[in-house]
Design an enzyme around this catalytic site. Structure first.
Site: not given
Ligand code: IVH
Length: 678
Positions: A38, A41-42, A117, A119, A121, A227, A291, A315, A409, A412, A427, A432
């Protein structure tokens, strides 16, 4: 002023960024499979916005970034009654203070306050009620039209289906999420089955809401926090904080923790407090939403094309830590899947001490070229599961070599195989030892046959001593097998034997879950038990009998058929029956309709002295009752243990019946004295 050629370069860069953002939007909103965090991206979005502003100041028109759209094929779309917007966001304290300055410059000396509040996700949801009845649930979609996901949302335990009818239609806005425990359990189960794990709970929640198979959705235990009210908000609520309380009175879960502040400096302190405590919330919180508290000012400020002007999300940057891999070990799971795990020099990360990180599978190790001795950067996926996000190759020793995934494995020695379409190596030797151990651990666990006292180390020793090689052997254990175990003693041995004996008449779903049929979790096991009443009936079921059950998809039906089609599994079941493991639910239909618990909605508060809360919930559910988290108009009985909280006052105000612990015990035992208990 920039030169023409420089502006052309900026424009090209901007176009490229927009294309990149559009690709990430598609991955995030439609495929639930983001390739970047995120935060990254932001950062892209912020850069695109900055460039866009520069270009605009040179009168160069730019394309607007399009709001993400989560709609996909297979769902009916419907319109929101009022648009669902997104929030402006920032990672910078200064920008938060600038937000406050902007508001002040608009309102002059007028006083206002803030609500802070968490946030959440998860994924945004719009619940539409008509004349007080739940009508439909829509995802955000493109903000105007969303996908109808009502059938998934109906699996949410405490979703009120009826609310006080204040206006003809009302929209309740909130967030759907999957809690940490469920997320971890689902991933553990997937890892055991050789499936790819989900990278974070948000993607899982988004994917789950958009799952058409309702029984699969029910397994995932979706949760809802509300909310806001969209269309139909009442004028009698003056503050956002009143709305949060009002939603609780309507019977919704709302923010359990929020803050109010009279100015931005105070608000910042609340953000810091939230940051310090957010790991204790049951959901992943990626920031704070600040807010304006006065709803009248929301109306006056309005919104831009994308987001309201009265709120901003601050954030938190993801926490990271650097540490060293001391070793890469390979674990063998219940179904033979080999999971590589990195052992780490322990390090503090997002509130916990981390000393291991799963590496998922061989491809993951090869892709990131992860080697023992490497210094790596850790981040918590969904702040829950630590994941290695990068390797610092510059700090490697000269003689470091790529990790070679073995072809046999580690336990075994049998040859590992990779099934088509799977990332995992398995396996295939079902004898086993670690596989036997995991199967037995699952069978006795609290979510299956619930055999208390038979822990991992006792199981390991019994396997090594040749006393346990399959789940049937549990019922063949003798007193001296247990008493001889190191550190156990006669008293504990007797207790365990007693618990083993007691497990023979557990409800059928526990046995079905304990058998470890691929894909059959607790919820589906409960459903199958209610339908078939005995293992024998289920084993005899035909594919079409299973497929016609409400909510069992093709995949699960096929898994059940294939499990009972395997002669080894049938042998185990025959042995269990011979050893007295009955686990039949009898004619549960009759019992349930006679039960005074049947169809009633219960809420628990306070502590019970005679049993753990979970046991009380199970007992109520076995007798056909439902247990919700919070008191609402739908609640029929509140069970008040010691030190019960505000739920008692609320139940009283709603005229809901209240039982004390004794009353609960009396009612439970009177119901159990029917042949129901088994
Ligand atoms: S208020 C206009 N409050 O964050 C939108 N949103 O990034 C008003 N979210 O779409 C939303 N926790 O899905 C609000 N306490 C909270 C929230 C919250 C999570 C989500 C919501 C929104 C997204 C924006």
């Amino acid at each position: 002023m920039y030169s023409h050629s420089h502006i052309r370069t900026l424009k090209a860069k901007h176009d490229k960024l927009l294309a990149e953002i559009a690709m990430h939007d598609r991955l995030y909103y439609r495929e639930n499979n983001p390739k970047i965090s995120d935060f990254e991206y932001d950062c892209l979005k912020a850069e695109a916005e900055r460039l866009g502003e520069t270009l605009a100041s040179h009168s160069i028109p730019t394309e607007k970034t399009i709001i993400g759209d989560d709609r996909i094929a297979g769902f009916e779309a419907a319109a929101h009654l009022s648009p669902m917007m997104s929030l402006a966001n920032t990672y910078s304290r200064d920008e938060l203070f600038q937000f406050d300055m902007r508001i002040k410059s608009i309102f002059g000396g007028q006083k206002f306050s803030y609500v802070i509040e968490p946030k959440i996700d998860g994924i945004a949801i719009n619940l539409i009620y008509k004349n007080g009845n739940f009508h439909r649930a829509l995802t955000r979609g493109n903000g105007t039209i969303g996908d109808d996901v009502s059938s998934s949302v109906r699996t949410i335990r405490d979703l009120p289906l009826r609310i006080e009818n204040l206006s003809e239609s009302i929209e309740i806005r909130g967030e759907i999420y999957i809690d940490e425990q469920t997320f971890a359990a689902i991933n553990k189960c997937r890892e055991e089955q050789g499936l790819d794990v989900f990278s974070n709970p948000r993607n899982l929640a988004a994917g789950t809401v958009k799952t058409l198979d309702v029984s699969e959705v029910a397994e995932r235990n979706l949760q809802l926090i509300t909310y806001a009210i969209g269309h139909g908000a009442s004028d009698s609520e003056n503050l956002q904080s009143d709305t949060l309380e009002y939603l609780k009175r309507l019977g919704f879960r709302s923010q359990e923790k929020y803050w109010t502040a009279t100015n931005i400096s105070e608000a910042w302190k609340c953000v810091e407090e939230l940051n310090a405590m957010r790991h204790s919330f049951p959901y992943w919180t990626d920031g704070a939403v600040i807010k304006i508290n006065e709803l009248q000012l929301h109306r006056e400020l309005g919104a831009t094309a994308k987001s309201p002007r009265w709120a901003i999300a601050y954030k938190f940057e993801p926490e990271r830590a650097i540490t060293k891999i001391t070793n890469i070990i390979l674990q063998v799971g219940r179904t033979g899947v080999i999971t590589p795990v990195a052992e780490l020099e322990s390090v503090q990360l997002s509130g916990t001490n981390v000393s291991r990180a799963t590496l998922h599978n061989a491809d993951e190790i090869a892709k990131k070229d992860i080697r023992p001795g490497d210094y790596v950067t850790l981040e918590k996926a969904g702040e829950i599961i630590p994941a290695i996000i990068s390797v610092d190759a510059s700090k490697r020793a000269h003689d470091s070599k790529p990790f070679v995934f073995p072809d046999t494995c580690p336990s075994c020695g049998s040859k590992l195989v990779r099934l088509e379409g799977e990332a995992a190596w398995r396996c295939q030797n079902s004898y086993c030892l670690p596989q036997i151990q995991r199967r037995i651990e699952h069978f006795v666990s609290r979510v299956a046959m619930d055999i208390d006292g038979l822990g991992s180390s006792a199981i390991e020793k019994l396997i090594a001593g040749g006393k346990l090689s399959c789940i049937c052997d549990i019922y063949r254990l003798k007193f001296y097998d247990l008493e001889n175990l190191e550190k156990l003693g006669a008293k504990s041995a007797l207790k365990i034997l007693n618990n083993i004996d007691g497990s023979k008449s557990r409800p059928l779903w526990r046995l079905l879950h304990g058998l470890g049929i691929p894909g059959i979790g607790e919820q589906t096991a409960k459903m199958l038990a209610a339908e078939f009443l005995s293992v024998a009936n289920l084993a005899a079921a035909k594919l079409e009998d299973l497929e016609k059950l409400n909510g069992i998809g093709e995949k699960l039906a096929a898994a059940v058929i294939s499990f009972f089609g395997e002669p080894n599994n049938m042998k185990i079941i025959e042995n269990l029956l011979t050893l007295g493991v009955v686990c039949e639910d009898g004619n549960s239909e009759n019992i349930r309709t006679n039960s005074i618990f049947q169809g009633k909605i219960f809420v628990l508060t306070g502590t019970l002295s005679s049993m753990p809360r979970q046991k009380a919930i199970e007992a109520i559910e076995t007798l056909g009752g439902q247990v919700a988290n919070s008191v609402s108009a739908k609640t029929q009985i509140l069970i008040a243990g010691e030190n019960g909280g505000s739920k008692i006052a609320k139940a009283k105000s709603l005229g809901i019946a209240i039982w004390g612990e004794n009353e609960l015990l009396r009612n439970l035992s009177s119901q159990r004295s029917t042949p129901a208990g088994h």
